[in-house]
Enzyme design. Structure first.
Site, PDB file in Angstrom:
ATOM      1  N   HIS A  95     -12.398   5.428 -41.976  1.00 43.13           N
ATOM      2  CA  HIS A  95     -11.575   4.818 -40.924  1.00 43.13           C
ATOM      3  C   HIS A  95     -12.480   3.934 -40.072  1.00 43.13           C
ATOM      4  O   HIS A  95     -13.571   4.346 -39.672  1.00 43.13           O
ATOM      5  CB  HIS A  95     -10.928   5.929 -40.087  1.00 43.13           C
ATOM      6  CG  HIS A  95     -10.273   5.431 -38.842  1.00 43.13           C
ATOM      7  ND1 HIS A  95      -9.488   4.304 -38.832  1.00 43.13           N
ATOM      8  CD2 HIS A  95     -10.297   5.896 -37.573  1.00 43.13           C
ATOM      9  CE1 HIS A  95      -9.047   4.109 -37.599  1.00 43.13           C
ATOM     10  NE2 HIS A  95      -9.533   5.051 -36.811  1.00 43.13           N
ATOM     11  N   CYS A 126      -4.487   7.736 -36.406  1.00 40.10           N
ATOM     12  CA  CYS A 126      -5.349   7.014 -37.351  1.00 40.10           C
ATOM     13  C   CYS A 126      -5.446   7.691 -38.710  1.00 40.10           C
ATOM     14  O   CYS A 126      -5.864   7.071 -39.686  1.00 40.10           O
ATOM     15  CB  CYS A 126      -6.744   6.833 -36.774  1.00 40.10           C
ATOM     16  SG  CYS A 126      -6.751   6.119 -35.138  1.00 40.10           S
ATOM     17  N   ASN A 158     -10.370  -1.598 -34.588  1.00 43.40           N
ATOM     18  CA  ASN A 158      -9.758  -0.358 -35.054  1.00 43.40           C
ATOM     19  C   ASN A 158      -8.245  -0.571 -35.127  1.00 43.40           C
ATOM     20  O   ASN A 158      -7.585  -0.695 -34.098  1.00 43.40           O
ATOM     21  CB  ASN A 158     -10.115   0.765 -34.069  1.00 43.40           C
ATOM     22  CG  ASN A 158      -9.478   2.102 -34.430  1.00 43.40           C
ATOM     23  OD1 ASN A 158      -8.618   2.171 -35.298  1.00 43.40           O
ATOM     24  ND2 ASN A 158      -9.896   3.151 -33.744  1.00 43.40           N
TER      25      ASN A 158
HETATM   26  O1  UT7 Z   1      -9.390   5.865 -33.986  1.00 40.46           O
HETATM   27  C1  UT7 Z   1      -9.869   6.760 -33.037  1.00 40.46           C
HETATM   28  C2  UT7 Z   1      -9.963   6.038 -31.712  1.00 40.46           C
HETATM   29  N1  UT7 Z   1     -11.082   6.258 -30.905  1.00 40.46           N
HETATM   30  C3  UT7 Z   1     -12.394   6.134 -31.235  1.00 40.46           C
HETATM   31  O2  UT7 Z   1     -12.773   5.989 -32.352  1.00 40.46           O
HETATM   32  C4  UT7 Z   1     -13.369   6.187 -30.111  1.00 40.46           C
HETATM   33  C5  UT7 Z   1     -14.602   6.958 -30.403  1.00 40.46           C
HETATM   34  N2  UT7 Z   1     -15.567   6.706 -29.379  1.00 40.46           N
HETATM   35  C6  UT7 Z   1     -16.327   5.585 -29.349  1.00 40.46           C
HETATM   36  O3  UT7 Z   1     -16.240   4.753 -30.222  1.00 40.46           O
HETATM   37  C7  UT7 Z   1     -17.352   5.455 -28.236  1.00 40.46           C
HETATM   38  O4  UT7 Z   1     -17.296   6.601 -27.435  1.00 40.46           O
HETATM   39  C8  UT7 Z   1     -17.155   4.194 -27.351  1.00 40.46           C
HETATM   40  C9  UT7 Z   1     -17.500   2.947 -28.152  1.00 40.46           C
HETATM   41  C10 UT7 Z   1     -15.706   4.113 -26.884  1.00 40.46           C
HETATM   42  C11 UT7 Z   1     -18.092   4.274 -26.165  1.00 40.46           C
HETATM   43  O5  UT7 Z   1     -19.411   4.511 -26.606  1.00 40.46           O
HETATM   44  P1  UT7 Z   1     -20.291   5.678 -25.935  1.00 40.46           P
HETATM   45  O6  UT7 Z   1     -21.586   5.699 -26.630  1.00 40.46           O
HETATM   46  O7  UT7 Z   1     -19.476   6.933 -25.980  1.00 40.46           O
HETATM   47  O8  UT7 Z   1     -20.497   5.127 -24.468  1.00 40.46           O
HETATM   48  P2  UT7 Z   1     -19.964   5.682 -23.064  1.00 40.46           P
HETATM   49  O9  UT7 Z   1     -18.481   5.799 -23.046  1.00 40.46           O
HETATM   50  O10 UT7 Z   1     -20.751   6.887 -22.713  1.00 40.46           O
HETATM   51  O11 UT7 Z   1     -20.372   4.475 -22.141  1.00 40.46           O
HETATM   52  C12 UT7 Z   1     -21.712   4.012 -21.991  1.00 40.46           C
HETATM   53  C13 UT7 Z   1     -21.723   2.952 -20.905  1.00 40.46           C
HETATM   54  C14 UT7 Z   1     -21.017   3.380 -19.630  1.00 40.46           C
HETATM   55  O12 UT7 Z   1     -21.729   2.854 -18.535  1.00 40.46           O
HETATM   56  P3  UT7 Z   1     -22.745   3.788 -17.692  1.00 40.46           P
HETATM   57  O13 UT7 Z   1     -21.897   4.882 -17.139  1.00 40.46           O
HETATM   58  O14 UT7 Z   1     -23.788   4.237 -18.662  1.00 40.46           O
HETATM   59  O15 UT7 Z   1     -23.252   2.823 -16.650  1.00 40.46           O
HETATM   60  C15 UT7 Z   1     -19.662   2.696 -19.720  1.00 40.46           C
HETATM   61  O16 UT7 Z   1     -19.090   2.439 -18.456  1.00 40.46           O
HETATM   62  O17 UT7 Z   1     -21.018   1.780 -21.359  1.00 40.46           O
HETATM   63  C16 UT7 Z   1     -20.031   1.402 -20.389  1.00 40.46           C
HETATM   64  N3  UT7 Z   1     -18.905   0.763 -21.061  1.00 40.46           N
HETATM   65  C17 UT7 Z   1     -18.852  -0.565 -21.295  1.00 40.46           C
HETATM   66  N4  UT7 Z   1     -19.694  -1.565 -21.006  1.00 40.46           N
HETATM   67  C18 UT7 Z   1     -19.346  -2.811 -21.391  1.00 40.46           C
HETATM   68  C19 UT7 Z   1     -17.799   1.345 -21.579  1.00 40.46           C
HETATM   69  N5  UT7 Z   1     -17.009   0.421 -22.130  1.00 40.46           N
HETATM   70  C20 UT7 Z   1     -17.640  -0.779 -21.979  1.00 40.46           C
HETATM   71  C21 UT7 Z   1     -17.316  -2.091 -22.361  1.00 40.46           C
HETATM   72  N6  UT7 Z   1     -18.198  -3.069 -22.055  1.00 40.46           N
HETATM   73  N7  UT7 Z   1     -16.192  -2.408 -23.024  1.00 40.46           N
END
Ligand code: UT7
Length: 310
Positions: free
Chosen positions: A235, A112, A265
């Site tokens: 970004h 990215c 993204n």
């Molecule tokens: O260009 C660089 C590429 N990467 C990035 O920029 C990614 C950077 N990271 C992020 O943007 C965030 O970490 C995410 C948006 C991917 C996730 O947000 P988070 O605040 O880190 O949440 P998490 O991964 O801790 O997940 C929270 C909850 C989980 O459920 P439990 O364990 O709390 O029950 C996940 O299983 O959200 C759940 N979850 C979803 N729920 C519905 C994860 N993905 C999804 C989804 N829909 N698509």
């Protein structure tokens, strides 16, 4: 001599994949995606439109916007992690398609952050007088390396291309300062196996820390202060990460670019695509001080402070 962006172009595929459609495909919700990422829809390229096709359309527009002919381009740099195939490079494919017969060509793999790596590489050739015009393209077809069963990644990414011609601009305008960086110890948090694999939490923490710091660093290196910044183009990875860098710069909301709701993204393409939409919307004018800042797989990061205009 100063190097700056003298022409820009973008391409996004027409097909819009909405959050509602994803709800039907996997265990997710429009509400989760909107609040956790800021994304509402993303563009997905069809099977006939590979990375080089999108890069070509964006590049052609950038060359025209710069008032140049393809033969005027001395070097083509394509930043992508989703080339049509490992080789030949996408840059050589578009060199041929454009008819840029005088251009050298190579691809850059910095995920990215690739567009920043590209324009800063271009700047070196311009400022040493080695080349006059360098075409830089950020392009991704991430849909082809996405696991559509994995809700952790499938909701985040989109396809598209953004391009810029880097050339000489008038004194005081153009790229004022930059910072590029890498920390390979974090490579395990974001990589491609067959599909994209990501530890979202770790990438999130890194991004919040690095984006804010790099933005502050380039402003200082340019000899400016935060209040002299007119516009921030971060970004477009996650609205919460973008907001953290805006707050670090103490900028009002209207001074930050936001296109993530439309495109998701798009990795190396996200900053140039945002720039072009913002120019079209009249949000950027000549002599504005703009900060680009990004991060990505590698892990890598990059920031650029520039004064807009030729
Ligand atoms: O260009 C660089 C590429 N990467 C990035 O920029 C990614 C950077 N990271 C992020 O943007 C965030 O970490 C995410 C948006 C991917 C996730 O947000 P988070 O605040 O880190 O949440 P998490 O991964 O801790 O997940 C929270 C909850 C989980 O459920 P439990 O364990 O709390 O029950 C996940 O299983 O959200 C759940 N979850 C979803 N729920 C519905 C994860 N993905 C999804 C989804 N829909 N698509």
């Amino acid at each position: 001599m100063s190097a700056g962006l003298i022409g820009v172009g973008k391409f996004v595929p027409p097909y819009k994949l909405t959050n509602e459609e994803l709800e039907n495909r996997m265990d997710t919700s429009d509400e989760w995606i909107r609040t956790m990422t800021g994304i509402e829809e993303r563009r997905i390229a069809d099977d006939e439109t590979d990375t080089s096709a999108m890069a070509y359309f964006a590049a052609k527009d950038a060359i025209e916007d710069a008032g140049l002919q393809p033969e005027d381009i001395d070097l083509i740099l394509v930043a992508t992690v989703t080339p049509d195939r490992p080789f030949p490079a996408v840059s050589t494919m578009i060199q041929h398609k454009l008819g840029a017969t005088n251009a050298a060509a190579m691809d850059i793999s910095a995920a990215c952050s690739g567009f920043m790596y590209g324009i800063i590489t271009a700047k070196q050739f311009i400022e040493t007088n080695a080349y006059k015009h360098v075409l830089v393209v950020g392009v991704e077809k991430l849909s082809k390396i996405m696991d559509w069963e994995d809700r952790n990644t499938a909701v985040l990414f989109g396809d598209g291309a953004g391009a810029a011609v880097v050339g000489q601009v008038s004194e005081g305008r153009g790229i004022l300062s930059f910072e590029l960086g890498a920390d390979g110890s974090g490579g395990k948090h974001l990589y491609q196996d067959e599909y994209i694999q990501m530890n979202g939490r770790e990438v999130f923490k890194f991004a919040v820390r690095q984006m804010g710091q790099s933005a502050v660093n380039v402003i200082e290196k340019a000899g400016l202060t935060k209040d002299e910044v007119d516009y921030l183009i971060p970004h477009q990875a996650n609205i919460r990460i973008m907001e953290a860098s805006r707050e670090r710069l103490e900028l009002p909301i209207e001074k930050m670019s936001k296109t993530i709701h439309k495109y998701g993204n798009t990795s190396a393409a996200s900053i140039p695509i945002s720039l072009i939409d913002d120019l079209a919307d009249g949000k950027i004018k000549d002599d504005d001080v703009i900060v680009f800042v990004g991060f990505g797989g590698g892990l890598t990061w990059g920031a650029v402070c520039l004064r807009w205009g030729k």
